[in-house]
Motif scaffolding. Structure first.
Motif, PDB file in Angstrom:
ATOM      1  N   ARG A  37       0.768  -1.183  -0.034  1.00 47.96           N
ATOM      2  CA  ARG A  37      -0.002  -0.007   0.009  1.00 47.96           C
ATOM      3  C   ARG A  37       0.921   1.332   0.202  1.00 47.96           C
ATOM      4  O   ARG A  37       1.984   1.351   0.325  1.00 47.96           O
ATOM      5  CB  ARG A  37      -0.916  -0.020   1.118  1.00 47.96           C
ATOM      6  CG  ARG A  37      -1.750  -1.124   1.280  1.00 47.96           C
ATOM      7  CD  ARG A  37      -2.538  -1.182   2.689  1.00 47.96           C
ATOM      8  NE  ARG A  37      -3.363  -2.390   2.649  1.00 47.96           N
ATOM      9  CZ  ARG A  37      -4.814  -2.469   2.785  1.00 47.96           C
ATOM     10  NH1 ARG A  37      -5.293  -1.098   2.529  1.00 47.96           N
ATOM     11  NH2 ARG A  37      -5.512  -3.527   2.739  1.00 47.96           N
ATOM     12  N   ASN A  38       0.045   2.434  -0.503  1.00 50.87           N
ATOM     13  CA  ASN A  38       1.007   3.603  -0.291  1.00 50.87           C
ATOM     14  C   ASN A  38       0.561   4.411   1.087  1.00 50.87           C
ATOM     15  O   ASN A  38      -0.126   3.814   1.730  1.00 50.87           O
ATOM     16  CB  ASN A  38       0.582   4.720  -1.570  1.00 50.87           C
ATOM     17  CG  ASN A  38      -0.957   4.939  -1.553  1.00 50.87           C
ATOM     18  OD1 ASN A  38      -1.482   4.910  -0.510  1.00 50.87           O
ATOM     19  ND2 ASN A  38      -1.155   5.471  -2.718  1.00 50.87           N
ATOM     20  N   HIS A  54       4.259   1.961   2.328  1.00 46.78           N
ATOM     21  CA  HIS A  54       5.424   2.747   2.060  1.00 46.78           C
ATOM     22  C   HIS A  54       5.187   4.266   2.069  1.00 46.78           C
ATOM     23  O   HIS A  54       4.062   4.607   1.439  1.00 46.78           O
ATOM     24  CB  HIS A  54       6.066   2.333   0.802  1.00 46.78           C
ATOM     25  CG  HIS A  54       6.712   0.955   0.807  1.00 46.78           C
ATOM     26  ND1 HIS A  54       6.004  -0.087   0.413  1.00 46.78           N
ATOM     27  CD2 HIS A  54       7.814   0.819   0.916  1.00 46.78           C
ATOM     28  CE1 HIS A  54       7.086  -1.277   0.530  1.00 46.78           C
ATOM     29  NE2 HIS A  54       7.877  -0.643   1.059  1.00 46.78           N
ATOM     30  N   THR A  55       5.735   4.994   2.769  1.00 44.40           N
ATOM     31  CA  THR A  55       6.023   6.333   2.700  1.00 44.40           C
ATOM     32  C   THR A  55       6.893   6.901   1.816  1.00 44.40           C
ATOM     33  O   THR A  55       7.262   5.799   0.820  1.00 44.40           O
ATOM     34  CB  THR A  55       6.163   7.461   4.005  1.00 44.40           C
ATOM     35  OG1 THR A  55       7.379   6.920   4.208  1.00 44.40           O
ATOM     36  CG2 THR A  55       5.169   6.771   4.889  1.00 44.40           C
ATOM     37  N   ASP A  98       1.546   3.664  -8.281  1.00 42.20           N
ATOM     38  CA  ASP A  98       0.094   3.830  -7.798  1.00 42.20           C
ATOM     39  C   ASP A  98      -0.866   3.756  -9.011  1.00 42.20           C
ATOM     40  O   ASP A  98      -2.011   3.169  -8.743  1.00 42.20           O
ATOM     41  CB  ASP A  98      -0.119   5.275  -7.223  1.00 42.20           C
ATOM     42  CG  ASP A  98       0.300   5.662  -5.802  1.00 42.20           C
ATOM     43  OD1 ASP A  98       0.380   4.599  -5.214  1.00 42.20           O
ATOM     44  OD2 ASP A  98       0.490   6.649  -5.445  1.00 42.20           O
ATOM     45  N   ARG A 130      -1.484  -1.079  -3.893  1.00 37.20           N
ATOM     46  CA  ARG A 130      -0.722  -1.320  -4.952  1.00 37.20           C
ATOM     47  C   ARG A 130      -0.683  -2.598  -5.521  1.00 37.20           C
ATOM     48  O   ARG A 130      -0.573  -2.827  -6.706  1.00 37.20           O
ATOM     49  CB  ARG A 130       0.503  -0.384  -4.637  1.00 37.20           C
ATOM     50  CG  ARG A 130       0.565   0.962  -4.339  1.00 37.20           C
ATOM     51  CD  ARG A 130       1.974   1.283  -3.751  1.00 37.20           C
ATOM     52  NE  ARG A 130       2.286   2.867  -4.167  1.00 37.20           N
ATOM     53  CZ  ARG A 130       3.190   3.523  -3.654  1.00 37.20           C
ATOM     54  NH1 ARG A 130       4.406   2.945  -2.964  1.00 37.20           N
ATOM     55  NH2 ARG A 130       3.312   4.489  -3.794  1.00 37.20           N
ATOM     56  N   ASP A 151       6.506   6.912  -7.444  1.00 34.11           N
ATOM     57  CA  ASP A 151       5.013   6.730  -6.692  1.00 34.11           C
ATOM     58  C   ASP A 151       3.845   6.779  -7.700  1.00 34.11           C
ATOM     59  O   ASP A 151       2.929   6.045  -7.848  1.00 34.11           O
ATOM     60  CB  ASP A 151       4.911   7.654  -5.555  1.00 34.11           C
ATOM     61  CG  ASP A 151       5.678   7.406  -4.548  1.00 34.11           C
ATOM     62  OD1 ASP A 151       6.623   6.511  -4.412  1.00 34.11           O
ATOM     63  OD2 ASP A 151       6.010   8.408  -3.534  1.00 34.11           O
TER      64      ASP A 151
END
Length: 407
Positions: A78-79, A202-203, A373, A85, A369
């Protein structure tokens, strides 16, 4: 199967998951085994752990009780906004057979199960090997005590700093990933945590993750945070405070899980590996586990691959006359051939994922990203490839150590 009553035991060096798996599998294949551990006890190097179904199938075939060994989890990438994702979906028939697709547990629990399955007298602790000599028809080990041991086969399962690997192939530098992990676990109830889910979030620069665990009759959660870290920099003085700071921006349960964790249930480890070898075996000696393929935890698969190594080693040597040097050498090469491509791919994929998520230059992170995404890249690379490889591995394992897949 031909087993000469005067043939000495196969020797396995190192009583971690790889070594115990090799010993148990070879024992199941009908060979006598001696497992040598340099320390006073076989002890886990870590606290948290996850296993995929192939490792569970291997453990079961070796006689290890896998009943309620851990807790099942469904994995998603995930984001930072919690958008999925990649969705790693294991087929239902696999999750039904093995109790889940991704099993969360504590490493000491795995050790207890495996140690409890070793036959009496197989494990010898406080045994340091100082010299190795392959004489063609046997391998002779010299111990620090002065004792010499002759064995028909030597398995080096002695970790990332393997002396057997160095003996075979010389020294090679560790590859620093310039990352570190802080991980912990708690049995405190955390309302925000989703039981049975493993969200890898993930950031821009940090990965934060948690999963369900089971330990005996207790259920809880393990978690970890992973970030870029210069290996020349000292570790944070207060691991819990540092983990709390890293977890704070994450959505969902991660901040609360970190807050619920006692400092004694935390651990930090820097991430490093070695570049994959092109060959593991030479003569009557081969490698297994981290000695062969030390792996970043980005693969979430190091212990699982080590256990599977043991399974395939037992299959390869089942029915082999250990006095027949050409057959032994060929069998070890066959074992290596069945493992080398898969483990090399996992090591390299883990290394690349670490670079993509944590070492992409700042100006390129928005583009990275955007791709992750809005394209199926991660879904294809992780969400689909990983289940496909798991199914292929399970099929390739055959019906047991004595019943390999026809090939």
């Amino acid at each position: 199967m031909t087993v000469h009553p005067t043939t000495p035991p196969i020797v396995v060096l190192g009583a971690g998951p790889a070594g115990m798996a090799c010993a148990l599998s070879l024992h199941t294949a009908g060979h006598p085994v001696t497992l040598l551990e340099r320390y006073r006890e076989a002890r886990p190097a870590g606290n948290i752990l996850n296993l995929w179904p192939p490792a569970l199938k291997a453990l079961q075939a070796m006689g290890v009780d896998i009943t309620d060994l851990g807790a099942p989890n469904h994995t998603t990438f995930r984001n930072a906004k919690n958008r999925v994702r990649a969705d790693v979906r294991i087929p239902p028939h696999v999750t039904e057979q093995f109790g889940g697709g991704f099993i969360g547990l504590l490493r000491p629990d795995l050790y207890r199960r495996m140690l409890g399955s070793l036959p009496d007298g197989m494990l010898r602790t406080s045994q340091e090997v100082t010299a190795i000599a392959d004489r063609g028809d046997d391998v002779v080990l010299t111990l620090a005590s002065g004792e010499r041991i002759s064995t028909p086969v030597l398995i080096g399962a002695d970790g990332i700093d393997s002396g057997v690997r160095t003996h075979l192939w010389g020294d090679s530098p560790k590859r620093e990933h310039r990352l570190h992990v802080i991980g912990g676990y708690t049995f405190e109830p955390v309302a925000q945590a989703q039981w049975g889910e493993l969200p890898l979030i993930h950031t821009g620069t940090v990965q934060g993750t948690y999963s369900s665990i089971r330990s005996d009759d207790r259920i809880g959660y393990q978690w970890w945070v992973l970030e870029a870290w210069d290996p020349r920099t000292p570790a944070p003085a207060d691991l819990l405070a540092h983990a709390t700071k890293l977890a704070a921006p994450f959505p969902g349960a991660l901040p609360a899980l970190v807050a619920a964790t006692s400092p004694e249930n935390l651990q930090r480890w820097p991430i490093r590996d070695r570049k994959p070898l092109k060959q593991w075996s030479k003569g009557r000696i081969t490698l297994a586990g981290d000695a062969a393929h030390p792996t970043s935890p980005y693969a979430a698969y190091g212990a699982g691959m080590s256990i599977s190594d043991g399974y395939f080693l037992g299959q390869s040597l089942a029915g082999v006359d250990l006095t027949d040097t050409p057959t032994v050498v060929g069998s070890l090469q066959g074992y290596e051939a069945r493992r080398l491509t898969h483990t090399t791919g996992q090591v390299q994929q883990a290394y690349i994922l670490g670079k993509v998520f944590h070492h992409t230059p700042g100006p390129l992170r928005p583009l990275r990203d955007l791709i992750l995404d809005h394209t199926p890249l991660l879904q294809k690379q992780v969400g689909e490839r990983s289940p496909g490889e798991i199914i292929a591995q399970l099929d390739g394992m055959g019906d047991g150590i004595l019943h390999p897949q026809m090939r």
